[in-house]
Design a protein around this motif. Sequence first.
Motif, PDB file in Angstrom:
ATOM      1  N   SER A  57      52.574  58.261  36.138  1.00 53.38           N
ATOM      2  CA  SER A  57      53.840  57.722  36.644  1.00 53.38           C
ATOM      3  C   SER A  57      53.705  57.171  38.067  1.00 53.38           C
ATOM      4  CB  SER A  57      54.943  58.766  36.565  1.00 53.38           C
ATOM      5  OG  SER A  57      54.585  59.933  37.264  1.00 53.38           O
ATOM      6  N   GLU A  58      52.901  57.826  38.897  1.00 56.58           N
ATOM      7  CA  GLU A  58      52.706  57.356  40.269  1.00 56.58           C
ATOM      8  C   GLU A  58      52.058  55.970  40.285  1.00 56.58           C
ATOM      9  OE1 GLU A  58      50.029  58.715  44.047  1.00 56.58           O
ATOM     10  OE2 GLU A  58      51.083  60.309  42.969  1.00 56.58           O
ATOM     11  N   TYR A  59      51.049  55.782  39.450  1.00 56.33           N
ATOM     12  CA  TYR A  59      50.393  54.473  39.358  1.00 56.33           C
ATOM     13  C   TYR A  59      51.381  53.417  38.875  1.00 56.33           C
ATOM     14  CZ  TYR A  59      47.697  50.612  37.508  1.00 56.33           C
ATOM     15  OH  TYR A  59      47.242  49.350  37.218  1.00 56.33           O
ATOM     16  N   PHE A  60      52.150  53.716  37.842  1.00 54.19           N
ATOM     17  CA  PHE A  60      53.125  52.763  37.319  1.00 54.19           C
ATOM     18  C   PHE A  60      54.146  52.378  38.385  1.00 54.19           C
ATOM     19  CE2 PHE A  60      52.602  54.071  32.589  1.00 54.19           C
ATOM     20  CZ  PHE A  60      51.443  53.308  32.508  1.00 54.19           C
ATOM     21  N   ALA A  61      54.580  53.341  39.192  1.00 48.98           N
ATOM     22  CA  ALA A  61      55.533  53.047  40.262  1.00 48.98           C
ATOM     23  C   ALA A  61      54.906  52.115  41.299  1.00 48.98           C
ATOM     24  CB  ALA A  61      56.000  54.339  40.921  1.00 48.98           C
ATOM     25  N   GLN A  62      53.638  52.347  41.628  1.00 51.61           N
ATOM     26  CA  GLN A  62      52.946  51.515  42.623  1.00 51.61           C
ATOM     27  C   GLN A  62      52.815  50.071  42.165  1.00 51.61           C
ATOM     28  OE1 GLN A  62      49.202  53.478  43.174  1.00 51.61           O
ATOM     29  NE2 GLN A  62      49.996  54.863  44.740  1.00 51.61           N
ATOM     30  N   VAL A  63      52.575  49.853  40.874  1.00 49.75           N
ATOM     31  CA  VAL A  63      52.366  48.492  40.372  1.00 49.75           C
ATOM     32  C   VAL A  63      53.620  47.932  39.701  1.00 49.75           C
ATOM     33  CG1 VAL A  63      49.865  48.727  40.182  1.00 49.75           C
ATOM     34  CG2 VAL A  63      51.309  49.291  38.212  1.00 49.75           C
ATOM     35  N   ASP A  64      54.735  48.657  39.847  1.00 53.28           N
ATOM     36  CA  ASP A  64      56.048  48.235  39.358  1.00 53.28           C
ATOM     37  C   ASP A  64      56.069  47.973  37.848  1.00 53.28           C
ATOM     38  OD1 ASP A  64      58.754  47.812  39.909  1.00 53.28           O
ATOM     39  OD2 ASP A  64      58.480  45.643  40.015  1.00 53.28           O
ATOM     40  N   ILE A  65      55.473  48.888  37.094  1.00 50.71           N
ATOM     41  CA  ILE A  65      55.565  48.856  35.629  1.00 50.71           C
ATOM     42  C   ILE A  65      56.678  49.805  35.239  1.00 50.71           C
ATOM     43  CG2 ILE A  65      54.433  49.456  33.455  1.00 50.71           C
ATOM     44  CD1 ILE A  65      51.794  48.539  34.635  1.00 50.71           C
TER      45      ILE A  65
END
Length: 145
Positions: A57-65
């Motif tokens: 979830s942290e990665y998705f938030a960073q790349v706006d997915i």
Amino acid sequence: MAIPYITGLAALCIPHKGRIKPFWHSLRAPDTTWTVAGRNSPDTSWFFGERELVDVSEYFAQVDIKTDLVQCASYERAVFDLLYCHIEQNNRMVPNVQSSDIDDVVDFERIVAWILEWERSSQLKQGETMRGWLKSEDPWVEIQR
């Protein structure tokens, strides 16, 4: 009911904290095109449970997915799922990736141990072929018919 998780090639394209990403492609949105266990790929939760799942979830938030999916198979479980889906269930070659593409980042010994465990419990018929794919420089490992 098992938690839906991203697996297969899609999982190999997502960076996991503290690890080098094995597949060089970027993950594309929307999640309707991703390989998701239980939707468009077999769910191996009956063997793994929630082990080998990574919160991305942290990665998705960073790349706006934007997606409701937050669990991703570890790189090893993603490869196992690929082998299980293509070789064991569909009796086909694994498409779009070769073992030599990812063997520098994915722990194949762990996957081999899982395959052997499933073979001992008579849950795999194509274990030898699955192991062969992991050690093969040739992606067209012969499928046992």
